[in-house]
Each structure stands twice: as structure tokens, then as C-alpha cells.
Motif scaffolding. Sequence first.
Motif, mmCIF file in Angstrom:
data_model
loop_
_atom_site.group_PDB
_atom_site.id
_atom_site.type_symbol
_atom_site.label_atom_id
_atom_site.label_comp_id
_atom_site.label_asym_id
_atom_site.label_seq_id
_atom_site.Cartn_x
_atom_site.Cartn_y
_atom_site.Cartn_z
ATOM 1 N N THR A 5 -53.975 8.321 -12.138
ATOM 2 C CA THR A 5 -55.637 7.128 -11.543
ATOM 3 C C THR A 5 -55.840 6.351 -13.261
ATOM 4 O O THR A 5 -56.399 7.463 -13.796
ATOM 5 N N LYS A 29 -49.210 3.154 -12.933
ATOM 6 C CA LYS A 29 -50.188 4.379 -12.047
ATOM 7 C C LYS A 29 -51.133 3.203 -10.657
ATOM 8 O O LYS A 29 -50.944 2.468 -10.326
ATOM 9 N N ARG A 30 -51.423 4.015 -10.269
ATOM 10 C CA ARG A 30 -52.811 3.259 -9.607
ATOM 11 C C ARG A 30 -53.958 3.173 -10.881
ATOM 12 O O ARG A 30 -54.483 3.618 -11.142
ATOM 13 N N VAL A 47 -47.212 -5.800 -13.325
ATOM 14 C CA VAL A 47 -48.100 -4.244 -11.627
ATOM 15 C C VAL A 47 -46.490 -4.385 -10.578
ATOM 16 O O VAL A 47 -46.279 -3.637 -10.150
ATOM 17 N N LYS A 48 -46.418 -5.663 -10.635
ATOM 18 C CA LYS A 48 -44.776 -5.617 -9.524
ATOM 19 C C LYS A 48 -43.577 -5.192 -10.213
ATOM 20 O O LYS A 48 -43.183 -4.470 -9.596
ATOM 21 N N GLY A 70 -44.026 -1.124 -10.182
ATOM 22 C CA GLY A 70 -44.943 -0.883 -8.903
ATOM 23 C C GLY A 70 -46.256 0.067 -9.281
ATOM 24 O O GLY A 70 -46.444 1.462 -8.346
ATOM 25 N N ALA A 71 -47.012 -0.532 -9.670
ATOM 26 C CA ALA A 71 -48.587 0.082 -10.033
ATOM 27 C C ALA A 71 -49.521 -0.784 -8.807
ATOM 28 O O ALA A 71 -48.846 -1.515 -8.268
ATOM 29 N N THR A 72 -49.768 -0.048 -8.398
ATOM 30 C CA THR A 72 -51.330 -0.319 -7.138
ATOM 31 C C THR A 72 -52.074 -0.796 -7.851
ATOM 32 O O THR A 72 -53.129 -0.557 -8.595
ATOM 33 N N LEU A 73 -52.672 -1.955 -7.730
ATOM 34 C CA LEU A 73 -54.133 -2.697 -8.404
ATOM 35 C C LEU A 73 -54.898 -2.468 -7.681
ATOM 36 O O LEU A 73 -54.755 -3.225 -6.320
ATOM 37 N N LEU A 74 -56.055 -1.900 -7.607
ATOM 38 C CA LEU A 74 -57.195 -1.830 -6.847
ATOM 39 C C LEU A 74 -58.514 -2.420 -7.159
ATOM 40 O O LEU A 74 -58.884 -2.427 -8.605
ATOM 41 N N ASN A 106 -51.750 -5.301 4.683
ATOM 42 C CA ASN A 106 -51.029 -5.698 3.813
ATOM 43 C C ASN A 106 -50.887 -7.461 4.097
ATOM 44 O O ASN A 106 -49.487 -7.936 4.081
ATOM 45 N N TYR A 159 -58.852 5.696 -1.374
ATOM 46 C CA TYR A 159 -58.259 4.795 -1.209
ATOM 47 C C TYR A 159 -56.735 5.043 0.002
ATOM 48 O O TYR A 159 -56.593 5.502 -0.965
#
Length: 389
Positions: free
Chosen positions: A94, A116-117, A137-138, A141-145, A161, A279
Amino acid sequence: MKIICLLGATGSIGDSTLDIIARHPDLYKLHSVSGHKNWQKMLDIINRFKPSVVVMSNEQSAIALLKQTIPEDTQILSGDEALIQIAEESTTDTVVAAIVGSAGLKSSYAAVCAGKRVLLANKESLVVSGQLFMSAVKKYGATLLPVDSEHNAIFQSLPHNYDHSNIAQGVQKIVLTASGGPFLKFTKQQLKDVTPAQAVAHPNWSMGQKISVDSASLMNKGLELIEACWLFDLTVDEVQVVVHPQSIIHSMVSYSDGSVISQMGNPDMRTPIAYALSYPQRTTSGVKALDFFQIKDLTFEQPDEDRFECLTLAKASFAQGGIMPAVLNAANEEAVAAFLDEKIGFLDIAKVVKQTMQQTKFQDAVSIDQLMDVDYQARQVALEIIKGF
Ligand code: NAD
Ligand code: MG
């Protein structure tokens, strides 16, 4: 257990993030941190959290820190390359991106490219490089919060979703709330003479100096509008800015059946940070529950773009696209610094931004390096304009 890299640990978002991490030693381990100049505060963070790697991006501060008593297994690094190194290293899962300004772009982007997340507070990353950033990001495969309170609220209020192209989800509009800042009721004449001390005294939020001035000029809302468009795949027309001076509703989503879903809470960044950290679960954050009888009123009004021209300029930069939001952002960073230094007046911030945009030739945005170069060039133009005031 999440292993965390906190970029911008010595700032306001850094403080709030450290507070959440300290509350949940069973959930979070702080592995690496960055700061810029404030080595005294970093020394305190080192003693409290014992991170393995510390980056001071300012070299003199790294040298000052190295003269102190540091635990043997804490590594101190310096420079911008080291920032990228901790953002992408495999030990962490993270990355909290909480550096202020475009100085945070390369490290946020590196974290994204490492899959990363990424908990994004550094909204300037998206303003400067939105398209490239979201593509990465796509791709990786990162997770953007989102950590920004409005975007975190929208994220909480959107369907699970969420997919903008799925009309069956019924999302019609995003209502982006703005406090209006300390000068909401000021006339243009009064705005001429406001001081840096008045500008950074935000009525509801305690934040770093730059974002506080941005909140006072409504540039912050302009940057956030661009941020929202990239994060949630929206056009400017699908985002409505509404002034809500109490800062209790942090933003809303309006649905096709007439429902409006909002996220509310006391104005304290620990709520969105706690949510993004845990999350899709939730944890305690130390933030008090809302007391509705104390709030009494929730009011709403139109933003006045005549007095707060920065909002209009931000929309215009996004409509032009390409490098223009990066130019807007760079000019604004220089103008805010000059205002804080008492070199220009408050209303001159918009003038510097507007003139810098006018003096820049349009180009498509093609790479992060090109955008960093555009950022540098736009600052030189802005600095020349500032000299003329
Ligand atoms: P801040 O000024 O309090 O802290 C900024 C951090 O960035 C510090 O750790 C500083 O050392 C570091 N930094 C400054 N210049 C740097 C440079 N040139 N290179 C590397 N590091 C540098 O700022 P803040 O209020 O914590 O805001 C951080 C980010 O979060 C900004 O993008 C802001 O827009 C966003 N944000 C903040 C809040 C808030 O409540 N403070 C809310 C929403 C979004
Ligand atoms: Mg915000």
C-alpha cells in the motif's frame, strides 16, 4: 497486515494517516516514509514508528537527520530517485501518496506502475497527467482509492462495481460539495486585500498551506472537478459544484430514479483515510460521530465564478485538454507560493494562472517526462508574470 509506504509523512495528511496507523498496529505496519525539509518532525516519526526506510527528498535535510541518533536498522536516503524507489519497492503493498503539488507525480505514478494499492491524496497527479495516470492504473492492475474527502465520499456513494458506461446503474450526476472557504461572503473589493494568514485559516478543515489557499480561491474545487472526471470517468457537465458551508456532506451521487446518496461526517480527514486504508472493511478512526442537533442547518448555494475565477480557469484547462491542466497547476503552485510570500495579492493568483495559460501553446500530453518538462516551463512563465506585479 498491510505494509505501508507513506509519501509526505510530515504533512497534514501524513499526520492523519499516522494517527490511523497508530490506532491499528494489528492491521498496519509502516515500512517506509518520505519527508522534504522538516527533519525534526521526521525524527519524531522515526522514534514513534520505527520505519525501515526514510527518504528526505531535500538533501540538506537528509544530512541534518543523519547527524541525529537513528535506530541502526533504519536506512536514511535522499533525493527524488529514492522517492520512486520506496514507491515501487516490493516489500510494501500500500502506498499513501500525500506529497503536495506536482512534486508528488512521479512517485504516485511509480506506485501505480508497480501495481500497488494506491491511496491518492495528491490530486495534482491526476490534474497534471489524468489520462496517462488512469491508463497506467488499468495496465498495471493497480487499485486506486481516493483519499480526498469529496472523492472518497463519491466512491462510498457510487454503486458497488461502478461502471460509468453501465446505464442500468442509473448514475446521473455527481454533486461535488465545496465549503466555499474563509472568503465565501467577501466582495471582490475585500478579496483584494486579504492576507496569507486569513487565507490559510479555513473555517472547517485543518490542512497544509497550499491546499488551504486553494480552498480560499476555489482553485481546489477546480482541481477536484478535474480529479473527479478522471477518477470516475465523467464529463465536466456530469459534475455539479455546490457550495455547502458546513462541510458535513462530503459529496453526493444523484441517480436516475431521483435518489441522492451522500456520505456525511465531521470534517476530519481521518475518516476518508481510515476508509481507504481498510477498504472494503471499516475500522475505527478516532473521529466523533455526527451530532445532528448540534449541526442544525445544512445549506447549499451556487458558487460565484465571478469572484472566484480559478474555478472557471480549471474548467477551461480541462476543456482544452492536453498539457493545459498541467500548465494551470504549475502556474497556480507558483502563484500560491508568491501570495504566501506576500509578493502578489490574492486576486492576482487567478491573473497569473490565466496569463500563463494564454502564453502557452497547446500540445497533446504524451508522457510523464514531457509533462514534468511542461510543469517546469510553465513555472518559468508564471515567475516572469509574477515579477511584473
Ligand atoms: P502539507 O503541506 O501539509 O504536506 C505536504 C507533504 O509533502 C510534506 O510531507 C512535505 O514534506 C512533502 N513535500 C513538500 N514539497 C515536496 C517536494 N518538493 N518533494 C517531495 N515532498 C515534498 O500538505 P497536505 O495538506 O498534507 O496535502 C498533501 C496532499 O494531499 C495535497 O496534494 C493536497 O491537495 C491533498 N489533500 C490534502 C487534504 C488535507 O486535509 N490536508 C485534503 C485533501 C487532499
Ligand atoms: Mg477535498
